[in-house]
Design a protein around this motif. Structure first.
Motif, short mmCIF file in Angstrom:
data_model
loop_
_atom_site.label_atom_id
_atom_site.label_comp_id
_atom_site.label_asym_id
_atom_site.label_seq_id
_atom_site.Cartn_x
_atom_site.Cartn_y
_atom_site.Cartn_z
N PHE A 58 42.32 -17.93 -55.29
CA PHE A 58 43.01 -18.87 -56.17
C PHE A 58 44.25 -18.21 -56.79
N ALA A 59 44.08 -16.99 -57.30
CA ALA A 59 45.20 -16.30 -57.95
C ALA A 59 46.32 -16.01 -56.96
N ARG A 60 45.96 -15.64 -55.74
CA ARG A 60 46.99 -15.35 -54.73
C ARG A 60 47.73 -16.63 -54.32
N LEU A 61 46.98 -17.74 -54.20
CA LEU A 61 47.63 -19.01 -53.88
C LEU A 61 48.62 -19.41 -54.97
N GLU A 67 49.89 -7.19 -61.51
CA GLU A 67 49.36 -7.01 -62.87
C GLU A 67 48.48 -8.20 -63.26
N GLU A 68 48.90 -9.41 -62.88
CA GLU A 68 48.09 -10.59 -63.20
C GLU A 68 46.79 -10.59 -62.42
N LEU A 69 46.80 -10.08 -61.18
CA LEU A 69 45.56 -10.00 -60.41
C LEU A 69 44.56 -9.06 -61.09
N VAL A 339 52.58 -14.41 -40.02
CA VAL A 339 52.25 -14.77 -41.40
C VAL A 339 52.64 -13.60 -42.30
N GLY A 340 53.46 -13.85 -43.33
CA GLY A 340 53.95 -12.79 -44.20
C GLY A 340 52.85 -12.16 -45.02
N CYS A 341 53.07 -10.92 -45.37
CA CYS A 341 52.11 -10.17 -46.18
C CYS A 341 52.79 -9.70 -47.45
N GLY A 342 52.10 -9.85 -48.56
CA GLY A 342 52.64 -9.39 -49.84
C GLY A 342 51.75 -8.30 -50.39
N GLY A 343 52.01 -7.92 -51.59
CA GLY A 343 51.18 -6.90 -52.21
C GLY A 343 52.00 -6.06 -53.17
N GLY A 344 51.32 -5.25 -53.93
CA GLY A 344 51.98 -4.38 -54.89
C GLY A 344 51.08 -3.21 -55.19
#
Length: 445
Positions: A58-61, A67-69, A339-344
């Protein structure tokens, strides 16, 4: 019932993410494979998800930042703890009410089905219609006499057994009293020595009903959520050793830093491998295929105290069980082609170089390392990236902690087994194509 504060704060956070995303409840529910009403209840604070996986999706969508995760995860841990406390309180109240009802003074006693009728009491049955009655009273008295004899016999046997047990103590002399007293001090953890087998208490020897109802983990028990730290309290110096570990460590050994960041080595050809799993299904996918984390392994450790006392996390040490040449299997990258990939890089992240002769956990990007403090209301989430390029490494970690005069070490592993991470240099690498519904050669870095 009023909504607990932890649940309300969690609901407010995810509701804010939903509002910011601009996506409707219907769209989010469809992508999360849940009903719209269930999502409404989560966002309104009427319910808390029992697992974190749907919360993370849900948070990723909603395009939450790293930081929010981390904050979403922390709030969910607290809300889930409040939900479990409410459930235990409700169960305890119901049990207490039932017990009170059974033991309330003045309650009508159960009728004595074997009571002898009073011969002086008038018989309400008319004599004309009353059939002849045989005298039952002698039989009843015989039954009561037999019960009395049985009880007296049992008491006599108990007295004989007790006397027999006392004979060795009487023969051994009075010096044993001091030994017994010293042994009891050591067994209860007040002494500095290790209890001997003769004085150490055994969990199965107590006849008390509370012994079987206790849910507190022993120092060698495995606790937690998906995968937990095997707890082994170890002493140092002359300080008191902890009899109960005041914290839990829940481990996710197959977490993904981003949707396509994780690669696994599998001893199968691409034509015989099922499609990649979602992150929450990765543990079962890895177990079923005998897969091994390739190049690096991303671990998520949730550390939380079990009480109000502060627990200090002093150090996190890496222990290598074995190291060999990388496995010669095919490498499969999770995620999908195109499909793109994100992250931190979330806070409290550590790098571990497993190829080193003595691997250590090093904070990422100049972040502050241990010590950290945790309690029941203030958990911490630690992220470990363990990399192996030229070895197949089996390893685990040890988390040293202190709380007041207590201290110990928690072993963190994969459900009692070491973690396993292998290099994949030179191995064929594939990624899944949604267009072809098949694994295709990976063209990335």
């Amino acid at each position: 019932m009023a909504t607990p504060e932890e649940t309300a704060e969690f609901a407010a956070l995810i509701r804010g993410l939903k509002d910011r995303s601009g996506l409707s409840y219907g769209v989010l529910a469809k992508r999360l494979h849940m009903s719209t009403s269930t999502l409404h209840r989560y966002c309104n604070g009427d319910a808390v998800p029992t697992e974190y996986a749907p919360v993370e999706r849900f948070a990723r969508l909603c395009r939450a930042t790293p930081e929010e995760l981390v904050e979403v995860h922390r709030r969910w841990i607290l809300a889930d703890g409040a939900r479990q406390r409410d459930r235990r309180a409700a169960t305890g109240t119901a049990t207490g009410t039932a017990t009170t009802a059974d033991t309330t003074p003045g309650a009508a006693p159960e009728p004595d089905t074997e009571a002898t009728p009073d011969p002086a009491a008038p018989d309400p049955t008319p004599s004309a219609s009353r059939p002849a009655v045989q005298e039952p009273r002698p039989a009843v008295r015989d039954n009561k006499n037999r019960r009395r004899i049985t009880l007296l016999t049992a008491a006599a046997v108990a007295v004989v057994l007790a006397a027999t047990a006392l004979v060795p103590r009487l023969v051994s002399g009075g010096g044993d009293d001091k030994k017994q007293e010293a042994g009891s001090v050591t067994a209860t953890g007040r002494g500095t020595g290790t209890p001997s087998p003769s004085t150490a208490p055994k969990a199965t020897s107590s006849p008390s009903p509370s012994a079987s109802d206790s849910t507190s983990p022993s120092p060698s028990a495995t606790v937690g959520g998906d995968v937990s730290a095997s707890q082994s309290a170890k002493s140092g110096g002359d300080a008191d050793v902890a009899t109960e570990v005041p914290l839990t460590v829940t481990t996710r050994p197959y977490a993904w830093e981003s949707p396509c960041s994780q690669t696994y080595l599998v001893d199968r050809s691409q034509g015989k491998l099922p499609p990649p799993p979602t992150e929450q299904d990765a543990p079962s996918w890895v177990s079923a295929l005998g897969a091994v984390s390739a190049d690096s392994q991303y671990l998520e450790l949730t550390v939380q105290g079990t009480g109000h006392d502060t627990v200090v996390l002093n150090s996190l040490n890496v222990r290598v069980v074995g190291s060999a040449a990388p496995v010669a299997w095919n490498a499969y990258t999770m995620g999908y082609l195109g499909v793109g990939c994100g992250g931190g890089v979330p806070t409290h992240s550590f790098d571990v170089g497993l190829d080193a002769s003595r691997p250590v956990a090093t904070p990422k990007s100049g972040q502050t390392g241990l010590p950290y403090k945790v309690s029941e209301s203030d958990p911490e989430v630690l992220y470990i990236t363990a990399a192996a390029a030229s070895h197949d490494v089996r390893w685990y970690m040890e988390l040293a902690w202190t709380s007041g005069t207590r201290h110990g070490v928690l072993r963190i592993d994969d459900q009692g087994k070491p973690f396993r991470t292998s290099g994949m240099s030179g191995r064929p690498r594939y990624i899944y194509s949604l267009d072809d519904s098949a694994w295709v050669p990976f063209q990335g870095d």
